[in-house]
Design a protein around this motif. Structure first.
Motif, PDB file in Angstrom:
ATOM      1  N   ILE A  31       0.833  -1.203   0.000  1.00 41.80           N
ATOM      2  CA  ILE A  31       0.000   0.000   0.000  1.00 41.80           C
ATOM      3  C   ILE A  31       0.869   1.253   0.000  1.00 41.80           C
ATOM      4  N   GLU A  34       2.270   1.735  -3.370  1.00 46.48           N
ATOM      5  CA  GLU A  34       1.235   2.225  -4.277  1.00 46.48           C
ATOM      6  C   GLU A  34       0.974   3.713  -4.056  1.00 46.48           C
ATOM      7  N   ILE A  35       0.894   4.137  -2.792  1.00 47.57           N
ATOM      8  CA  ILE A  35       0.661   5.547  -2.505  1.00 47.57           C
ATOM      9  C   ILE A  35       1.810   6.398  -3.029  1.00 47.57           C
ATOM     10  N   ARG A  38       1.934   7.427  -6.575  1.00 44.58           N
ATOM     11  CA  ARG A  38       1.021   8.495  -6.990  1.00 44.58           C
ATOM     12  C   ARG A  38       1.707   9.862  -6.994  1.00 44.58           C
ATOM     13  N   PHE A  55      -4.461  11.194  -8.241  1.00 45.51           N
ATOM     14  CA  PHE A  55      -5.598  10.650  -7.495  1.00 45.51           C
ATOM     15  C   PHE A  55      -6.876  10.957  -8.268  1.00 45.51           C
ATOM     16  N   LEU A  78      -1.775  11.918   2.237  1.00 47.06           N
ATOM     17  CA  LEU A  78      -1.692  10.947   1.146  1.00 47.06           C
ATOM     18  C   LEU A  78      -2.486   9.686   1.484  1.00 47.06           C
ATOM     19  N   VAL A  79      -2.373   9.245   2.728  1.00 45.63           N
ATOM     20  CA  VAL A  79      -3.118   8.052   3.162  1.00 45.63           C
ATOM     21  C   VAL A  79      -4.617   8.294   3.050  1.00 45.63           C
ATOM     22  N   CYS A  81      -6.199  10.498   1.116  1.00 46.83           N
ATOM     23  CA  CYS A  81      -6.567  10.571  -0.304  1.00 46.83           C
ATOM     24  C   CYS A  81      -6.698   9.176  -0.902  1.00 46.83           C
ATOM     25  N   TYR A  82      -5.742   8.321  -0.598  1.00 45.07           N
ATOM     26  CA  TYR A  82      -5.770   6.938  -1.093  1.00 45.07           C
ATOM     27  C   TYR A  82      -6.996   6.209  -0.553  1.00 45.07           C
ATOM     28  N   GLU A  85     -10.189   7.363  -2.353  1.00 46.00           N
ATOM     29  CA  GLU A  85     -10.260   6.846  -3.713  1.00 46.00           C
ATOM     30  C   GLU A  85     -10.582   5.354  -3.748  1.00 46.00           C
ATOM     31  N   THR A  86      -9.943   4.593  -2.889  1.00 47.59           N
ATOM     32  CA  THR A  86     -10.094   3.133  -2.942  1.00 47.59           C
ATOM     33  C   THR A  86     -11.315   2.636  -2.174  1.00 47.59           C
TER      34      THR A  86
END
Length: 237
Positions: A31, A34-35, A38, A55, A78-79, A81-82, A85-86
């Motif tokens: 994870i 992946e972040i 971005r 994002f 960032l966490v 935002c991720y 989105e997910t």
């Protein structure tokens, strides 16, 4: 060895826990990787420093002010935002009334806007210029609802600026608002004022000092708390 003995069962349980821990750390690593994928930087030196993020199927460019803690993109943003989105099916932001407190650079508010929310991005007055710049640059003609930028000093003039009778927020977003500062009481008061019975707070934080960690306990006296995830690995920005 007797496979039904207590000693074997204990060993088996320890192995299971170790495998789960390793799997959890591997998932964390995936994870985090992946972040961080971005994130990108300008290929050439520009007159104004910025960094970029991918994002919500958009390229987002954020201008920071390194002389101010509130105008920097911190890992918790960032966490969050991720997460937005997910988890867009579980937490569907389309046409929802959303407020972000301590919006800083505006990254989280921008992502929420791109996901369809009607967003109010708030922070201290000295941060509003850069916040407005980032929000406008990344959302104009791209969002269903154009986000607003508004001053919010925690605990101050809450009823005047956000009257309970007319303000109803479906979601409150907060990233790294609990850190080494003397305004935790005001922060808790602000959460309480902005919440209705059906408001959901989505809050990402980094656990640091004991005083700040104790805030979570105080938070639980007012709100139902559900931990969605816990990263053992750190993001570095």
């Amino acid at each position: 060895m007797d496979l039904t003995s207590p000693q074997h069962n204990h060993l088996q349980n320890e192995l299971i826990r170790e495998l789960e821990r390793q799997e959890g750390e591997k998932e964390d690593e995936d994870i985090v990787a992946e972040i961080m994928r971005r994130r990108f930087f300008p290929a050439l030196i520009t007159h104004k420093a910025w960094e970029g993020f991918h994002f919500a199927d958009h390229e987002i460019r954020i201008t920071e002010a390194t002389d101010c803690y509130g105008a920097v993109v911190w890992p918790s943003a960032l966490v969050l935002c991720y997460f937005l989105e997910t988890n867009s099916k579980q937490y569907n932001l389309v046409d929802k009334n959303v407020i972000e407190i301590g919006a800083g650079t505006g990254l989280v508010s921008i992502v929420a806007s791109l996901l369809g929310a009607l967003v109010t991005a708030t922070d201290l007055p000295e941060l509003l210029g850069n916040l407005q710049h980032n929000v406008l640059q990344n959302t104009k003609l791209k969002c269903k609802h154009q986000p607003r930028v508004k001053e919010l000093s925690w605990g101050i003039d809450l009823e005047k600026n956000f009257p309970r009778s007319s303000c109803h927020f479906d979601y409150i977003l907060a990233a790294d608002v609990v850190y080494h500062h003397p305004f935790l009481d005001e922060l808790l008061l602000t959460f309480d004022h902005l919440c209705k019975n059906d408001t959901v707070i989505l809050w990402a934080m980094k656990f640091r000092l004991e005083k700040e960690n104790q805030f979570v306990g105080r938070f639980q006296t007012l709100f139902d708390l559900e931990i969605q995830g816990f990263f053992n690995r750190q993001l570095h920005t």
